[in-house]
Design an enzyme around this catalytic site. Structure first.
Site, PDB file in Angstrom:
ATOM      1  N   TYR A   1       9.221  15.817   0.586  1.00  0.00           N
ATOM      2  CA  TYR A   1       9.039  17.312  -0.253  1.00  0.00           C
ATOM      3  C   TYR A   1       8.804  17.096  -1.318  1.00  0.00           C
ATOM      4  CZ  TYR A   1       9.901  19.027   4.340  1.00  0.00           C
ATOM      5  OH  TYR A   1       9.751  19.216   5.902  1.00  0.00           O
TER       6      TYR A   1
ATOM      7  N   ASP B   1       7.460  21.472 -26.530  1.00  0.00           N
ATOM      8  CA  ASP B   1       7.194  20.181 -25.916  1.00  0.00           C
ATOM      9  C   ASP B   1       8.189  20.209 -24.766  1.00  0.00           C
ATOM     10  OD1 ASP B   1       6.874  17.261 -25.436  1.00  0.00           O
ATOM     11  OD2 ASP B   1       6.083  17.085 -27.516  1.00  0.00           O
TER      12      ASP B   1
ATOM     13  N   HIS C   1      15.364  12.972  12.026  1.00  0.00           N
ATOM     14  CA  HIS C   1      14.152  13.212  13.151  1.00  0.00           C
ATOM     15  C   HIS C   1      13.177  11.827  12.824  1.00  0.00           C
ATOM     16  CE1 HIS C   1      11.928  15.631   9.774  1.00  0.00           C
ATOM     17  NE2 HIS C   1      11.647  14.410   9.612  1.00  0.00           N
ATOM     18  N   HIS C   2      13.511  11.082  11.934  1.00  0.00           N
ATOM     19  CA  HIS C   2      12.727   9.818  11.710  1.00  0.00           C
ATOM     20  C   HIS C   2      13.228   8.627  12.851  1.00  0.00           C
ATOM     21  CE1 HIS C   2      10.558  11.149   8.070  1.00  0.00           C
ATOM     22  NE2 HIS C   2      11.378  11.750   7.949  1.00  0.00           N
TER      23      HIS C   2
ATOM     24  N   HIS D   1       0.874  -1.308  -0.108  1.00  0.00           N
ATOM     25  CA  HIS D   1       0.217  -0.107  -0.153  1.00  0.00           C
ATOM     26  C   HIS D   1       0.939   1.282  -0.053  1.00  0.00           C
ATOM     27  CE1 HIS D   1      -2.968   2.939   1.304  1.00  0.00           C
ATOM     28  NE2 HIS D   1      -2.266   3.189   2.286  1.00  0.00           N
TER      29      HIS D   1
ATOM     30  N   SER E   1      -1.160  27.394  -5.360  1.00  0.00           N
ATOM     31  CA  SER E   1      -0.576  28.626  -5.730  1.00  0.00           C
ATOM     32  C   SER E   1      -1.024  29.217  -7.042  1.00  0.00           C
ATOM     33  CB  SER E   1       0.886  28.792  -5.604  1.00  0.00           C
ATOM     34  OG  SER E   1       1.266  28.407  -4.142  1.00  0.00           O
TER      35      SER E   1
ATOM     36  N   THR F   1       7.307  27.077   5.754  1.00  0.00           N
ATOM     37  CA  THR F   1       6.021  26.395   5.630  1.00  0.00           C
ATOM     38  C   THR F   1       4.891  27.348   6.006  1.00  0.00           C
ATOM     39  OG1 THR F   1       7.183  24.351   6.098  1.00  0.00           O
ATOM     40  CG2 THR F   1       4.737  24.371   5.748  1.00  0.00           C
TER      41      THR F   1
ATOM     42  N   SER G   1      13.094   5.732 -13.615  1.00  0.00           N
ATOM     43  CA  SER G   1      11.684   6.462 -14.174  1.00  0.00           C
ATOM     44  C   SER G   1      11.822   8.017 -13.674  1.00  0.00           C
ATOM     45  CB  SER G   1      10.508   5.860 -13.972  1.00  0.00           C
ATOM     46  OG  SER G   1       9.496   6.760 -14.374  1.00  0.00           O
ATOM     47  N   SER G   2      12.020   8.042 -12.470  1.00  0.00           N
ATOM     48  CA  SER G   2      11.977   9.387 -11.700  1.00  0.00           C
ATOM     49  C   SER G   2      12.944  10.447 -12.144  1.00  0.00           C
ATOM     50  CB  SER G   2      11.815   9.226 -10.235  1.00  0.00           C
ATOM     51  OG  SER G   2      10.791   8.696  -9.791  1.00  0.00           O
TER      52      SER G   2
ATOM     53  N   ARG H   1       1.827   1.599  15.090  1.00  0.00           N
ATOM     54  CA  ARG H   1       1.427   1.290  13.666  1.00  0.00           C
ATOM     55  C   ARG H   1       1.918  -0.078  13.414  1.00  0.00           C
ATOM     56  NH1 ARG H   1       5.867   4.587  10.611  1.00  0.00           N
ATOM     57  NH2 ARG H   1       4.824   3.990   8.867  1.00  0.00           N
TER      58      ARG H   1
ATOM     59  N   LYS I   1       4.334  30.008   3.482  1.00  0.00           N
ATOM     60  CA  LYS I   1       3.513  29.778   2.606  1.00  0.00           C
ATOM     61  C   LYS I   1       2.052  29.814   2.916  1.00  0.00           C
ATOM     62  CE  LYS I   1       5.207  27.097  -0.613  1.00  0.00           C
ATOM     63  NZ  LYS I   1       6.076  27.607  -1.674  1.00  0.00           N
TER      64      LYS I   1
ATOM     65  N   GLU J   1      12.195  13.077  -0.196  1.00  0.00           N
ATOM     66  CA  GLU J   1      11.144  12.492  -0.904  1.00  0.00           C
ATOM     67  C   GLU J   1       9.700  12.891  -0.277  1.00  0.00           C
ATOM     68  OE1 GLU J   1      10.821  10.201  -3.131  1.00  0.00           O
ATOM     69  OE2 GLU J   1       8.693   9.965  -2.966  1.00  0.00           O
TER      70      GLU J   1
ATOM     71  N   TRP K   1       7.094  -0.146   3.989  1.00  0.00           N
ATOM     72  CA  TRP K   1       7.531   0.533   2.673  1.00  0.00           C
ATOM     73  C   TRP K   1       9.091   1.264   3.195  1.00  0.00           C
ATOM     74  CZ3 TRP K   1       9.017   5.494   1.436  1.00  0.00           C
ATOM     75  CH2 TRP K   1       8.926   6.604   2.289  1.00  0.00           C
TER      76      TRP K   1
ATOM     77  N   HIS L   1      13.626  11.743   3.448  1.00  0.00           N
ATOM     78  CA  HIS L   1      13.030  13.062   3.984  1.00  0.00           C
ATOM     79  C   HIS L   1      13.064  14.102   2.611  1.00  0.00           C
ATOM     80  CE1 HIS L   1      10.886  15.408   6.595  1.00  0.00           C
ATOM     81  NE2 HIS L   1      11.244  16.362   5.976  1.00  0.00           N
TER      82      HIS L   1
END
Lengths: 547, 381
Positions: free
Chosen positions: A269, A117, A314-315, A88, A280, A340, A181-182, A462, A343, A267, A153, A265
């Site tokens: 963002y 293009d 921080h993880h 998931h 925006s 943040t 791909s990314s 979790r 924004k 990722e 994950w 991390h």
């Protein structure tokens, strides 16, 4: 067939195209999609792929929620439960949110920049077409003897190496393909933005949408190779006798987490900065007012991107870091709240004394600002190391990142989709149905994720397939919210299919407050746009920066 | 009619056994100075966030209510203000500093592992905890004690779940009240995380490394927690129970443990010369198997391949030698989830469980294994 309809729609309207459709000789049928190098076709492919993956990942989540509906193991075994949560997460992150944003980039960047293009169209084709193979491998592992990846994950070693169920190799290959791909997609975005801007469009005249994708693409190029590195180390640890993450051979399992989160991390963002770009665009349009603080938005986005490289640990506050490390990562993480906050304040200031209307894209945008901010607040709480010891690895974290990724990223994707659907299809969508989609999603998503805060604070870890009795009531509600939210997404599918098939003819610019070069071309956007660059007048009119 | 019935059923199931009074909404205050500091910090941030939220969302809803086109609002022209931007960059920084100061103080206190009174080594393994008291020669495993039939609801549907369902263990960790107890936390296999919310202690158990944490509990009682880091199949089934005892009760408990260990040692010695009947072995074997082996190899002996192989019909438990079979059970199998049970079970239990595995589920080898046979394998290390 949607393919044919799209095909017909764009050829039928090609007489609107003043930019010369004489070299518009695209193939028909499946070959058009396989061989296409057209940014709009590839954008469409990405968006459909993302939506299919979203439904797939959602189906997995529904089984999870069904198992958690009441205490006890009723439907699935714990090991299969772990496979469900793992796949998931992977499907939603790499299969739904990221490709959806790439779809937006493909469709919108050339049109917003006044470019014909993407800069590297053949690579563009390839970066999409390897994705289905990656996910075929990942999802196919469900049907293999080993079962699908079951180590979360985040695939922490050594659960994913020595103690894995044998799915590690397929998992690693799938992630490698997604990463390639990314990276290719990101290179294409950077090159397009740097080289293909219409003459006269300086960097500070680019729409903020373009800026956010520009910065996101740099993040991708920086961290995707790190992910590729860490999964390769995982592969050699599992199958070739290395000991990167095995203390017995001189390695360190915590080093895995450092490398993983150095990717992980930025990722997060990668999955939220484009969302900032989308809202925006939509909020100023429906406030009929220019975006407040364009420059500060650019700087805030860049600061968030830079800070994202120095907060990864921080993880990992509970892994046994030294005090100095914990303090450093706590302070840096808290600092992210500043840009943040800027924004969010800017969006509110944009709405302030505007002339607001509440079309579906605006509804999703407003919901985005509020609910993403709630996710930001819980993020700030999680940043506080001492309290993180209590929140870490509980449902509080699950609530936090779903507020950011579902009511954040996903809601922005819906805002963007409803904003540009008329441009993409040439038809207005069914307004009533789209509002049903919004309200059903809004109510169910909060029923789904808000009680998770309470569950986490009350102490529910979790990734558990069964739980103590005091968690039963909230889990029941959460599951009901989950089913309702999942089903509500089918309304979106109905809206889109109806919109492709027909509906009221969309004008070139259906939203009176919208600015941007994409609104200067016909709806649906002709197959080729901006074969000749837009005029300086058009570029200046599209400038979010103001004068 | 059918539709109404369904709606009714859903509604009833929703409110059935609702125990909202017991439902906890907020973080626990806990029973230590640190856990109270953590709670205060949590509330501080929560209040700050709520206030900011009310102000920001308030401004937004004001716009939504009054600056709407349908009310004839004309858009204003402003779209920039350096003054405002500086202001709403500076104010959050001040607020953040106000939060960072108490957070830093609490963190420094939490990380002060010096001068402990009692030291206990905690070792996680799939899926149990092992506690070892330094200088006391006391060590034991702590395993989930909720009966399987309470949570395996595919087969058993009407079993009433106990009050501490999934949060109960056979042998809890016992610590003295008002003493600084230091935990040295590590793991035998994957990463686990030892978490007791009431102490605000959560520390990962990393294989090959030792982490430190400590607590000083102020109230005797029973406190419950769970493994917090995904550690495989039964991650949800390895709870933590800590019993905090007064000084005297703790000493009494220590004495009892010493005696229990001495008794176990002599029983172990006695079992070497004793010979058990097949019935005795099979009976003890089944109990031991259910408690220690069935989570992976399943009560049916069919396992969960490929990670957890079947024992039914397996060469190891049928045609293979008893010695090899004992070796795997006693010493474990490197690179797999198979643990070394030599230090977890008594000689008698290992003898019984191997006998059971070689004779249950149609593995009718007729082999009998006695404690002395197990001792022989252990001696060869």
């Amino acid at each position: 067939m949607t393919t044919d309809t799209l095909d017909n729609a764009s050829t039928a309207d090609s007489h609107h195209d003043s930019f010369g459709d004489n070299h518009d000789h695209k193939m028909t049928g499946i070959k058009r999609w396989l061989y296409t190098t057209n940014h709009k076709d590839i954008g469409t492919l990405y968006l459909w792929f993302a939506f299919i993956m979203f439904l797939t990942g959602g189906a997995l989540a529904m089984v999870i929620r069904a198992e958690l509906f009441q205490p006890g193991l009723q439907l699935v075994e714990p090991d299969f439960f772990n496979q469900l949560t793992t796949v998931h997460g992977l499907v939603m992150v790499f299969g739904a949110i990221m490709p959806a944003f790439t779809g937006f980039a493909n469709w919108m960047l050339p049109m917003m920049l006044g470019a014909p293009d993407m800069a590297l169209p053949r690579m563009n084709n390839w970066s999409f077409w390897i994705l289905p193979f990656a996910f075929a491998i990942l999802l196919g592992s469900f049907f293999m003897e080993s079962g699908a990846p079951n180590f979360g994950w985040t695939f922490y070693a050594p659960l994913s190496t020595t103690y894995s169920n044998g799915s590690t190799a397929f998992f690693v290959f799938a992630v490698h393909i997604m990463g390639i791909s990314s990276i290719m997609g990101a290179i294409n975005i950077v090159v397009t933005i740097m080289n293909m801007r219409a003459p006269g469009m300086t960097y500070m005249k680019m729409p903020l949408f373009v800026w956010t994708f520009f910065i996101t693409a740099y993040l991708l190029i920086a961290v995707m190779p790190v992910l590729a590195g860490v999964v390769t180390m995982l592969l050699t640890d599992t199958y070739f006798g290395t000991s990167f993450f095995d203390a017995a051979g001189g390695g360190d399992p915590v080093m895995f987490q450092h490398i993983f989160w150095f990717f992980g991390h930025p990722e997060v963002y990668i999955m939220i900065l484009p969302a900032f770009g989308i809202v925006s665009t939509t909020i100023p349009a429906f406030s009929r007012k220019r975006l407040f603080g364009y420059s500060s938005m650019v700087y805030a986005t860049s600061s968030i991107a830079l800070l994202s490289f120095i907060v990864w640990a921080h993880h990992m506050f509970t892994t046994g870091m030294p005090l100095f490390g914990e303090l450093f990562f706590m302070y840096c993480t808290m600092l992210i709240a500043v840009p943040t906050g800027v924004k969010v304040f800017n969006w509110v200031a944009t709405m302030w004394r505007g002339s607001l209307t509440f079309e579906t894209p605006m509804l999703f945008s407003i919901a985005f600002v509020i609910l993403f901010t709630i996710g930001g607040f819980s993020g700030l709480m999680l940043a506080m190391t001492p309290v993180d010891f209590q929140y870490h690895d509980t449902y509080f974290v699950v609530a936090h990142f779903h507020y950011v990724l579902v009511t954040g990223s996903l809601f922005s994707i819906y805002a963007g989709a409803y904003f540009w659907l008329p441009k993409w299809t040439g038809h207005m969508y069914n307004d009533t149905l789209s509002k049903w989609h919004f309200w059903c999603s809004l109510i169910s998503v909060n029923l789904l994720f808000f009680p998770m805060h309470f569950l986490g604070l009350a102490g529910m870890p979790r990734r558990i397939p069964d739980y103590a009795l005091q968690f039963a009531d909230f889990n029941k509600w959460v599951s009901i919210g989950g089913f309702a939210f999942g089903l509500s997404q089918l309304i979106f599918l109905a809206v889109v299919i109806k919109c492709i098939r027909g509906g009221e003819k969309a004008p070139a610019k259906p939203w009176d407050g919208a600015i941007g070069l994409e609104w200067t071309v016909a709806s649906p956007a002709p197959y080729h746009t901006f074969s000749t660059p837009p005029s300086q007048q058009d570029i200046d009119n599209a400038d979010q920066h103001g004068h | 009619m059918g539709k109404h019935k369904l709606t009714w059923l859903v509604l009833v199931s929703l409110f059935a056994n609702s125990a909202w009074a017991e439902t906890q909404l907020n973080l626990t205050k806990g029973v230590t100075a640190v856990s109270r500091d953590v709670y205060d910090l949590h509330m501080l941030v929560l209040y700050i966030c709520t206030t900011i939220g009310v102000l920001v969302f308030g401004a937004m809803f004001w716009s939504i209510a009054f600056h709407r086109k349908s009310k004839g609002a004309k858009p204003a022209d402003f779209h920039e203000s350096t003054k405002v931007e500086v202001l709403w960059t500076a104010i959050p920084i001040v607020i953040l500093i106000a939060m960072a100061v108490p957070a830093t103080q609490t963190l420094i206190a939490m990380e002060d592992n010096e001068n402990s009174d009692v030291t206990i080594q905690i070792t996680g393994s799939q899926w149990k905890w092992h506690y070892k008291y330094f200088d006391q020669d006391i060590e034991y495993y702590s395993v989930l004690s909720t009966p399987r039939k309470q949570y395996q609801n595919q087969q058993e549907t009407n079993v009433v779940k106990g009050k501490n369902y999934l949060l109960e263990v056979d042998k809890p960790l016992v610590i003295p009240v008002n003493k600084k107890v230091r935990f040295l936390i590590t793991s035998d296999d994957v990463i686990h995380s030892w978490w007791v919310p009431a102490f605000a202690v959560k520390q990962d158990a990393n294989p090959g490394f030792i982490n430190e944490a400590w607590t000083r509990v102020e109230e005797p009682g029973v406190y419950r927690g769970q493994c917090a880091e995904l550690c495989g199949k039964d991650h949800g089934f390895m709870p933590i129970v800590v019993e905090v005892k007064s000084a005297e009760d703790y000493d009494t408990w220590l004495n009892e443990q010493q005696q229990r260990i001495a008794a176990a040692a002599s029983a172990e010695q006695a079992s070497l010369s004793a010979s058990m009947s097949k019935e005795e072995l099979m009976q003890l074997g089944e109990t031991t198997y259910t408690a220690h082996c069935s989570a992976c190899h399943q009560p049916t002996g069919l396992g969960l391949p490929p990670a957890f192989p079947a024992l039914k019909g397996s060469p190891v438990a049928t045609t293979g030698s008893i010695k090899d079979h004992l070796d795997i059970v006693f010493n474990g199998k490197a690179g797999t989830g198979m643990q070394a049970y030599g230090k977890q079970l008594s000689l008698k239990e290992i003898a019984a469980v191997v006998t059971y595995e070689r004779n249950a589920w149609g593995n009718d080898t007729g082999d009998l294994v006695q404690s002395a046979d197990v001792k022989a394998v252990s001696g060869e290390e």
